[in-house]
Design a protein around this motif. Structure first.
Motif, PDB file in Angstrom:
ATOM      1  N   ASP A 124       0.828  -1.203   0.000  1.00 52.58           N
ATOM      2  CA  ASP A 124       0.000   0.000   0.000  1.00 52.58           C
ATOM      3  C   ASP A 124       0.867   1.260   0.000  1.00 52.58           C
ATOM      4  N   ALA A 128       0.815   4.078  -3.106  1.00 53.38           N
ATOM      5  CA  ALA A 128       0.588   5.496  -2.840  1.00 53.38           C
ATOM      6  C   ALA A 128       1.767   6.330  -3.295  1.00 53.38           C
ATOM      7  N   LEU A 132      -0.851   5.699  -7.188  1.00 50.50           N
ATOM      8  CA  LEU A 132      -1.971   4.808  -7.461  1.00 50.50           C
ATOM      9  C   LEU A 132      -2.693   4.509  -6.148  1.00 50.50           C
ATOM     10  N   ASP A 133      -4.016   4.629  -6.152  1.00 49.72           N
ATOM     11  CA  ASP A 133      -4.803   4.389  -4.945  1.00 49.72           C
ATOM     12  C   ASP A 133      -4.760   2.910  -4.586  1.00 49.72           C
ATOM     13  N   ASP A 135      -6.565   0.961  -2.593  1.00 51.43           N
ATOM     14  CA  ASP A 135      -7.855   0.273  -2.594  1.00 51.43           C
ATOM     15  C   ASP A 135      -8.330  -0.039  -4.006  1.00 51.43           C
ATOM     16  N   THR A 136      -7.980   0.828  -4.949  1.00 53.58           N
ATOM     17  CA  THR A 136      -8.418   0.646  -6.337  1.00 53.58           C
ATOM     18  C   THR A 136      -7.552  -0.349  -7.087  1.00 53.58           C
ATOM     19  N   GLN A 149       0.028   3.002 -16.053  1.00 56.57           N
ATOM     20  CA  GLN A 149      -0.202   2.393 -14.740  1.00 56.57           C
ATOM     21  C   GLN A 149       0.684   1.168 -14.537  1.00 56.57           C
TER      22      GLN A 149
END
Length: 386
Positions: A124, A128, A132-133, A135-136, A149
């Motif tokens: 995570d 971040a 890039l999020d 959770d997504t 991405q």
């Protein structure tokens, strides 16, 4: 190799010969790569730049010479252990298609024996970090990502175990120019925080100038044609071959090396849109034009003195400011904005869009002159390692 400050890389007379080939692919290259900086290898296809880089993590074994990282001879290290301490990012990201984003990023930490909780937190954190999020994206597969991405995930994976050294082989070469520029900006942002020792391979000299603290221009068999800062190479190419890499517009390329925050700004009269017309008339007593700002100090419109003659309010008069330049932007970006404005001035804004000052053509010409004066003359770093 856990201390970034000591992660200097030294190549001493390193060669690579392949069986059955008359000439070596890499012929006795000697080079010192500074710790905590981005060093870019640039040269034509087939010159040996990728082979040279891949010898640093022993994906290709050197035939002769020595390579040390933080003073340790890599040939005396277990190759798997060596590679787990070196981040590696390649073109088209090289992600495992059958693994989720999270599992891709977790690959090296898992091999190093990190526990699940630590790995999950690191995944995570890295998502971040590259914008890039978590959770997504953590549960997606590579096929569900855009090219940009995927490259961000590739960089996150390379950095996941916090290696002091990062090798990047044309990592942004497979994406469109706009995405490529964004990824380059992201890499520079990350490096400003992390200070890794990065070796970056590209055939694009403009990319080398933008990213590199130092550039090694390589010829056939990785012969070093020039090794110096981007500014020094642009101002004084070592020979005609290097000049060919630099190409036309070397002076304009130098504008990518300086940021707006590094230079002095000029100013012009300003008034808030809510101010009286008389206030701006007084401010323009000795100048023909100025700027109207909103109540937060953000630039709205250029205003010329004649436009005030019949005005009763500063609302809806003047010509719109067509673009602004953030303080962190390069002077090349400032030039592009400046050329779009009718009065050949670029408006510089702060982090909240507030007016800070102006950049003029004279400012850019002066800056170019200073860069050339600073870097002309013998290139002292063309032979960095005896």
């Amino acid at each position: 190799m856990t201390d970034n400050e000591r992660a200097e890389i030294v190549l001493d007379s390193v060669s690579k010969r392949y069986p059955g080939q008359k000439d070596p692919a890499v012929d006795a290259i000697s080079l010192t790569i500074a710790a905590g900086e981005i060093t870019v290898f640039v040269g034509p296809s087939g010159c040996g730049k990728t082979t040279t880089m891949r010898m640093i993590n022993r994906l290709i074994e050197p035939s002769a010479g020595t390579i040390t990282i933080a003073g340790r001879d890599i040939t005396r290290m277990n190759p798997d252990r060596l590679r787990r301490g070196i981040g590696y990012s390649i073109q088209q990201a090289g992600l495992f298609p059958h693994l989720t984003v999270a599992r891709n990023i977790a690959t090296v930490p898992g091999l190093l024996g990190w526990d699940r909780k630590r790995i999950a937190a690191r995944v995570d954190e890295m998502l971040a970090l590259v914008g890039l999020d978590p959770d997504t994206f953590r549960g997606r597969y590579p096929r569900q990502l855009s090219g940009g991405q995927q490259q961000r995930v590739g960089v996150a994976r390379a950095l996941a175990a916090d290696p002091p050294v990062l090798l990047m082989d044309e990592p942004f070469g497979a994406v469109d120019p706009i995405t490529r520029g964004l990824l380059q900006d992201e890499l520079l942002r990350l490096q400003s925080e992390l200070h890794k020792t990065i070796v970056f391979v590209t055939h694009d000299f403009n990319e080398a100038v933008k990213l590199g603290d130092r550039i090694a221009v390589l010829g056939n068999r990785s012969r070093i044609l020039q090794y110096d800062t981007p500014a020094a190479i642009l101002a004084d190419p070592a020979d005609d071959t290097v000049a060919g890499f630099v190409g036309a517009g070397a002076a304009l390329k130098q504008l990518t090396l300086v940021h707006v925050a590094d230079i002095g700004l000029t100013d012009c009269p300003t008034a808030r849109e809510s101010d009286s017309v008389d206030t701006l008339r007084a401010a323009l007593a000795e100048q023909d034009w100025g700027l109207i700002l909103d109540d937060q100090g953000r630039p709205l419109r250029w205003i010329a003195k004649p436009q005030l003659s019949q005005a009763t309010s500063l609302h809806e008069i003047g010509l719109p400011v067509t673009g602004t330049v953030p303080l962190r932007a390069t002077l090349q970006r400032a030039l592009e904005t400046l050329l779009a404005e009718s009065n050949a001035n670029a408006v510089v804004t702060g982090s909240h869009g507030e007016y800070l000052g102006l950049i003029t053509i004279d400012t850019l010409v002066t800056q170019l002159s200073e860069l050339r004066a600073e870097h002309t003359g013998p290139a002292t770093a063309s032979e960095p390692h005896p």
